[in-house]
Design an enzyme around this catalytic site. Sequence first.
Site, PDB file in Angstrom:
ATOM      1  N   LYS A 165      -3.856   3.118  -2.529  1.00  0.00           N
ATOM      2  CA  LYS A 165      -5.072   3.905  -2.742  1.00  0.00           C
ATOM      3  C   LYS A 165      -4.891   5.274  -2.104  1.00  0.00           C
ATOM      4  CE  LYS A 165      -7.872  -0.296  -2.394  1.00  0.00           C
ATOM      5  NZ  LYS A 165      -8.831  -1.042  -1.570  1.00  0.00           N
TER       6      LYS A 165
ATOM      7  N   ASP B  56       0.817  -1.199   0.000  1.00  0.00           N
ATOM      8  CA  ASP B  56       0.000   0.000   0.000  1.00  0.00           C
ATOM      9  C   ASP B  56       0.858   1.258   0.000  1.00  0.00           C
ATOM     10  OD1 ASP B  56      -2.335  -1.416  -0.027  1.00  0.00           O
ATOM     11  OD2 ASP B  56      -2.744  -1.241   2.114  1.00  0.00           O
TER      12      ASP B  56
ATOM     13  N   MET C  85      -7.939   8.782   9.064  1.00  0.00           N
ATOM     14  CA  MET C  85      -8.370   9.307   7.757  1.00  0.00           C
ATOM     15  C   MET C  85      -9.457  10.372   7.919  1.00  0.00           C
ATOM     16  SD  MET C  85      -8.637   5.470   6.130  1.00  0.00           S
ATOM     17  CE  MET C  85      -9.594   4.936   7.574  1.00  0.00           C
TER      18      MET C  85
END
Length: 369
Positions: free
Chosen positions: A169, A147, A284
Site C-alpha cells: 500500500k 508489503d 508515516m
Amino acid sequence: MALVQRIPISSSSIRNWQQARTNLTPICCLHYNTASSSSSPFTEKHSVERYQRDQWLYKAVEPTPPSTPSPSPFEDEVFVRENDIASQLPELKKLLAVLKEKRVKGCKGGDCGPGDVYLVGTGPGDPELLTLKAVRVIQSADLLLYDRLVSNDVLELVAPDARLLYVGKTAGYHSRTQEEIHELLLNFAEAGATVVRLKGGDPLVFGRGGEEMDFLQQQGIRVQVIPGITAASGIAAELGIPLTHRGVATSVRFLTGHSRKGGTDPLFVAENAADPDTTLVVYMGLGTLPSLAQKLMDHGLPSDTPAVAVERGTTPLQRTVFAELKDFATEIQSAGLVSPTLIIIGKVVELSPLWPHCTKESSCLVETR
C-alpha cells in the site's frame, strides 16, 4: 545554510564522525541525490528484482529494463490496475487449486486441518536485523504476502518453489484492500498452505497485524506472530539515540502521522503529546508534520526541541535531517525526503553522536554512502 556530510553508517563510523565533525565546512548550495525506484532496497511496484522473483505471476509481462524511464503517474496507475491485479486472479485460482489437490492427497482418512498463518516482522530495512525465527519461517513458507517496505534482500531468503504475492500500500493506492488481504490469507490457509504475511518493522506496530490476527482467529485459523524490530528502535539505535534516558526522557510515545481522509492534521491530539520529558516517534508523518509541529509548539513544547527525520532508515539509501522543531518541517521539505521516513522529536535526539550542533539558523542533512 546547512552542513552536509556523507558517512557510512556503522558503529565505527559514529566514533569517526565525532572526531571529524569539527572540520565540517558550511556550504550554501546542497545537491541531494535522488535514487530511482530500481535501485531502492524496498520493493516498489516496478522493481525489476520483484518481477524476476514473481515471474510465476507475470509470465506475460516483460520486466522493465533499468534504463527505461519511469512511466507517468497516470501510466503507472493504469499499469498497476489493468496488469498487476488482473494478471494475478487466474494464477491465484490455479495456485489455490494445486494446494487443495496436494492437501487432499496428503491427508490420511480425510482428516486435514487448515494451514498456519505467520505474521512476520522484517524490521526497518536492514536484512541483518531479522530474527532467526523469522528467517526459518520465511524459508519454509508455501505462499508469502509482502508489503512495500519489505526489502528485496529479505525476499531473496524465500525458497525457490514458494510463491510471492505483492499486497503493498502507498498513499493514494492500495494494491489490495485490507478485506481482500484477509480473504487471501484465509483461503490459502484453508487450503492447507503455510502462509507468511511479511510486514516491514513489527507486525503489531502500525502494521494492521492485529486486524488480520483477529479476523483469522475468528475463522478458526491458527496465527503466530513473529515480532520484528520496529522502525523506532532500529533507526534510533542506528543513530545512537536513546529513546529514553535518565534525566532527559522518562517515556516514549509512538504516534501515527496519518490523517483522516487524507487531511493535513494527524489523528492524535497534539496537546496530549506536547511533553518535553517524552520522546515522540512519528510513523508515516511527512504529510502532517507542518500541522503537528505547530500544534506541539502551541501547546508548550519548546521551539528549539531537537528533532530528526530519517528516510529509508538502516538501508544504504538512508538520509537524515536534523533540525530544531521550529525549522523542522521547512528543512525536511527543502531536503526532499520521501516515504518511508521516521520522525523522532525530543531532547534525546541531541544525545546522538551524529547531532551536528547546528546553530539556531541552520539544520544538517546527513546522507549515507
